[in-house]
Design a protein around this motif. Structure first.
Motif, PDB file in Angstrom:
ATOM      1  N   ALA A 163       0.743  -1.326   0.056  1.00 50.90           N
ATOM      2  CA  ALA A 163      -0.082   0.058   0.024  1.00 50.90           C
ATOM      3  C   ALA A 163       0.970   1.411  -0.328  1.00 50.90           C
ATOM      4  O   ALA A 163       0.619   2.332  -0.441  1.00 50.90           O
ATOM      5  CB  ALA A 163      -1.000  -0.008   1.287  1.00 50.90           C
ATOM      6  N   GLU A 164       2.061   1.326   0.449  1.00 50.23           N
ATOM      7  CA  GLU A 164       3.062   2.118   0.656  1.00 50.23           C
ATOM      8  C   GLU A 164       3.263   2.853  -0.871  1.00 50.23           C
ATOM      9  O   GLU A 164       3.531   3.867  -1.000  1.00 50.23           O
ATOM     10  CB  GLU A 164       4.248   1.865   1.202  1.00 50.23           C
ATOM     11  N   ASN A 165       3.289   2.010  -1.840  1.00 46.24           N
ATOM     12  CA  ASN A 165       3.607   2.137  -3.217  1.00 46.24           C
ATOM     13  C   ASN A 165       2.317   2.573  -4.165  1.00 46.24           C
ATOM     14  O   ASN A 165       2.438   2.817  -5.267  1.00 46.24           O
ATOM     15  CB  ASN A 165       4.291   1.370  -3.852  1.00 46.24           C
ATOM     16  N   PHE A 166       1.039   2.718  -3.536  1.00 47.42           N
ATOM     17  CA  PHE A 166      -0.071   2.753  -3.955  1.00 47.42           C
ATOM     18  C   PHE A 166      -0.152   4.238  -4.783  1.00 47.42           C
ATOM     19  O   PHE A 166       0.079   5.065  -4.067  1.00 47.42           O
ATOM     20  CB  PHE A 166      -1.406   2.614  -3.343  1.00 47.42           C
ATOM     21  N   LYS A 167      -0.680   4.157  -6.076  1.00 47.93           N
ATOM     22  CA  LYS A 167      -1.005   5.291  -6.511  1.00 47.93           C
ATOM     23  C   LYS A 167      -2.372   5.187  -7.442  1.00 47.93           C
ATOM     24  O   LYS A 167      -2.608   4.086  -7.994  1.00 47.93           O
ATOM     25  CB  LYS A 167      -0.172   5.667  -7.631  1.00 47.93           C
ATOM     26  N   PRO A 168      -3.180   6.361  -7.288  1.00 50.25           N
ATOM     27  CA  PRO A 168      -4.629   6.153  -7.894  1.00 50.25           C
ATOM     28  C   PRO A 168      -4.528   6.017  -9.408  1.00 50.25           C
ATOM     29  O   PRO A 168      -5.081   7.110 -10.129  1.00 50.25           O
ATOM     30  CB  PRO A 168      -5.575   7.254  -7.128  1.00 50.25           C
ATOM     31  N   ASN A 169      -3.862   5.161 -10.110  1.00 48.24           N
ATOM     32  CA  ASN A 169      -3.815   5.129 -11.382  1.00 48.24           C
ATOM     33  C   ASN A 169      -4.567   3.909 -12.123  1.00 48.24           C
ATOM     34  O   ASN A 169      -4.875   3.075 -11.378  1.00 48.24           O
ATOM     35  CB  ASN A 169      -2.351   5.159 -11.816  1.00 48.24           C
ATOM     36  N   ILE A 170      -4.336   3.615 -13.324  1.00 44.94           N
ATOM     37  CA  ILE A 170      -5.028   2.547 -13.964  1.00 44.94           C
ATOM     38  C   ILE A 170      -4.410   1.227 -13.612  1.00 44.94           C
ATOM     39  O   ILE A 170      -5.043   0.190 -13.397  1.00 44.94           O
ATOM     40  CB  ILE A 170      -4.723   2.716 -15.520  1.00 44.94           C
ATOM     41  N   LYS A 171      -3.128   0.980 -13.256  1.00 50.41           N
ATOM     42  CA  LYS A 171      -2.456  -0.415 -12.878  1.00 50.41           C
ATOM     43  C   LYS A 171      -3.285  -0.610 -11.486  1.00 50.41           C
ATOM     44  O   LYS A 171      -3.884  -1.780 -11.507  1.00 50.41           O
ATOM     45  CB  LYS A 171      -1.059  -0.116 -12.699  1.00 50.41           C
ATOM     46  N   TYR A 172      -3.169   0.233 -10.692  1.00 53.77           N
ATOM     47  CA  TYR A 172      -3.695  -0.150  -9.128  1.00 53.77           C
ATOM     48  C   TYR A 172      -5.138  -0.449  -9.240  1.00 53.77           C
ATOM     49  O   TYR A 172      -5.934  -1.170  -8.572  1.00 53.77           O
ATOM     50  CB  TYR A 172      -3.342   0.931  -8.246  1.00 53.77           C
ATOM     51  N   THR A 173      -5.909   0.254 -10.249  1.00 52.15           N
ATOM     52  CA  THR A 173      -7.293   0.288 -10.385  1.00 52.15           C
ATOM     53  C   THR A 173      -7.680  -1.041 -10.946  1.00 52.15           C
ATOM     54  O   THR A 173      -8.807  -1.840 -10.510  1.00 52.15           O
ATOM     55  CB  THR A 173      -7.972   1.217 -11.327  1.00 52.15           C
ATOM     56  N   LEU A 174      -6.843  -1.470 -11.940  1.00 50.84           N
ATOM     57  CA  LEU A 174      -7.167  -2.939 -12.388  1.00 50.84           C
ATOM     58  C   LEU A 174      -6.842  -4.050 -11.540  1.00 50.84           C
ATOM     59  O   LEU A 174      -7.575  -4.973 -11.387  1.00 50.84           O
ATOM     60  CB  LEU A 174      -6.183  -3.147 -13.678  1.00 50.84           C
ATOM     61  N   TYR A 175      -5.840  -3.620 -10.712  1.00 53.80           N
ATOM     62  CA  TYR A 175      -5.506  -4.836  -9.485  1.00 53.80           C
ATOM     63  C   TYR A 175      -6.738  -4.737  -8.736  1.00 53.80           C
ATOM     64  O   TYR A 175      -7.169  -5.978  -8.301  1.00 53.80           O
ATOM     65  CB  TYR A 175      -4.352  -4.287  -8.703  1.00 53.80           C
ATOM     66  N   THR A 176      -7.241  -3.741  -8.278  1.00 59.33           N
ATOM     67  CA  THR A 176      -8.461  -3.697  -7.410  1.00 59.33           C
ATOM     68  C   THR A 176      -9.663  -4.418  -8.031  1.00 59.33           C
ATOM     69  O   THR A 176     -10.375  -5.339  -7.264  1.00 59.33           O
ATOM     70  CB  THR A 176      -8.881  -2.287  -6.990  1.00 59.33           C
TER      71      THR A 176
END
Length: 460
Positions: A425-438
């Motif tokens: 979570a420390e490296n989380f950014k509200p971008n497309i990559k993390y949105t897809l992961y979610t």
């Protein structure tokens, strides 16, 4: 209401979030807190509304005692408050245990009460004891029953923690910026929640299914089945409980509230002292602050320090369950922690991999006391794990070697070879990559909801 349910994820959580931030946006802060308390009590009473009166009564009792302690630090009043909490917990959790032992010692036949254990009673009791002690020490600065109610009932951490202090959670609700909807926290919280949900539903539950089935037939297991069952349970326990902690932290983050970290890659520890600094960290903190330090902590001669450690782990074992298997589990953990301290004091250090291997084997052996129905089953499984005469590769009834090996391999790789949820979570950014992961984690987890299982710690 389970976190891993359609009604929670698709109805309760979004509706509560919308109402909370809407009321805050129109400057109705008090009403938003009241709404959150009501929603949390609704969440709690979803299983059985009869226990709603129990938690409300406990909250009123502790608030009155706590406020009085804030005005006058009376040790007698503190002891009265602690006894009241312990008595409530003891009545529901330990009455049948004491009756059983009374009958056994005196050859009596007193009927058991068969009391149902109220949901979360072990957790909200500890949290309220901490509140009383903090008041006695002068560490609580405000006394509002609404705020206190929110502190106890805040639904993300109500059922299984993390166990929090009033001083670390309630000041957050008083900060103006935390009452404003922040999309970056919504996205981060949802990401952390998705990780926890996947840990629980995709890994923890399948491992638990096999382990429980195998231990239900403990006396029939072969050497291979015993190892698979015990290792599955050790791993399922981590993914189940840490999955809940991730979900609780993630949900709280959506409300702009930071809950303390509860797990820090415990299976990467190299001894039991290190393990207990990483496992269920807020429970360990509670036991350290209010049991170990109250006994004198490490400010005594060496053998008294070790005795304090053993007493603390005795309490931990008894808190986990009303049975002698839990007590012995606690004492064994205490012995292993003392051994780790003795080795450190003597400047003895093992090879890292040897130390880790011995620690993990110790976890597997001691955890059998958790899942086994009694000492007989626990002893049989432990003995069978080291019995080459019971080594069979054919006719394995209680295991699918290929499927279970796959689950165990995935669980071990994730627990030992990857960063934990907090580090990710420390490296989380509200971008497309993390949105897809979610989206992927949530979507795959949703398919398991039709066979959703309760969390293992609900029984404690």
């Amino acid at each position: 209401m389970l976190f891993n349910s359609y009604e929670f994820l698709l109805l309760f959580l979004p509706i509560t979030l919308i109402l909370y931030f809407y009321l805050n946006s129109i400057k109705m802060v008090t009403l938003s807190k009241l709404m959150l308390v009501i929603a949390s009590l609704f969440f709690y009473s979803w299983w059985n509304s009869i226990y709603l009166l129990l938690i409300l009564g406990s909250m009123i009792f502790n608030f009155i005692i706590g406020r009085s302690l804030g005005k006058t630090a009376s040790k007698a009043l503190l002891i009265f408050g602690i006894i009241g909490n312990v008595a409530l917990l003891g009545y529901f959790k330990y009455t049948d245990f004491f009756i059983e032992n009374f009958n056994w010692v005196l050859s009596k036949d007193v009927d058991l009460l068969h009391l149902a254990l109220p949901l979360a009673i072990s957790y909200f009791t500890f949290q309220q004891i901490a509140f009383l002690v903090d008041n006695y020490r002068g560490e609580v600065k405000e006394f509002s029953f609404l705020n206190y109610s929110l502190f106890i009932t805040f639904f993300p951490q109500l059922l299984m923690g993390p166990i929090v202090h009033h001083k670390e959670m309630m000041p957050q609700f008083a900060l103006k910026w935390r009452s404003i909807l922040r999309w970056e926290n919504i996205s981060l919280g949802l990401f952390i929640f998705a990780i926890g949900l996947a840990k629980k539903t995709l890994i923890g539950d399948p491992l638990t299914d096999y382990a429980q089935y195998a231990f239900d037939n403990a006396q029939k297991l072969t050497m291979i089945e015993a190892w698979y069952a015990s290792t599955s349970y050790v791993l399922s326990y981590y993914f189940d409980l840490s999955g809940y902690a991730d979900m609780a932290i993630g949900i709280a983050k959506m409300f702009n509230i930071d809950l303390p970290k509860n797990f820090n890659s415990p299976y990467k520890a190299r001894n039991f002292a290190d393990y207990w600094r990483r496992w269920h960290m807020t429970l360990s903190r509670f036991l350290g602050d209010y049991i170990y330090k109250s006994l004198g902590g490490n400010k005594n001669i060496v053998w008294i320090i070790y005795l304090n450690i053993m007493i603390t782990f005795f309490v931990s074992g008894f808190w986990h369950g009303a049975g002698w298997t839990f007590v012995v589990w606690g004492l064994l953990n205490g012995i292993f922690v003392v051994m780790a301290h003795m080795m450190k004091k003597a400047n003895l250090e093992m090879n890292f991999y040897v130390a880790w291997f011995l620690m993990f084997i110790g976890l597997i052996i001691t955890r059998t006391l958790f899942v086994a129905k009694d000492f007989s089953d626990a002893w049989y499984v432990t003995k069978t794990m080291f019995n080459p005469m019971n080594l069979k590769f054919e006719g394995l009834v209680y295991i699918d070697p290929i499927l279970q090996s796959l689950y165990l391999a995935i669980a071990l790789i994730l627990a030992l070879g990857f960063k934990n949820s907090a580090q990710i979570a420390e490296n989380f950014k509200p971008n497309i990559k993390y949105t897809l992961y979610t989206i992927v984690l949530l979507a795959t987890s949703l398919f398991t909801f039709s066979s959703a299982k309760e969390f293992l710690y609900f029984q404690f």
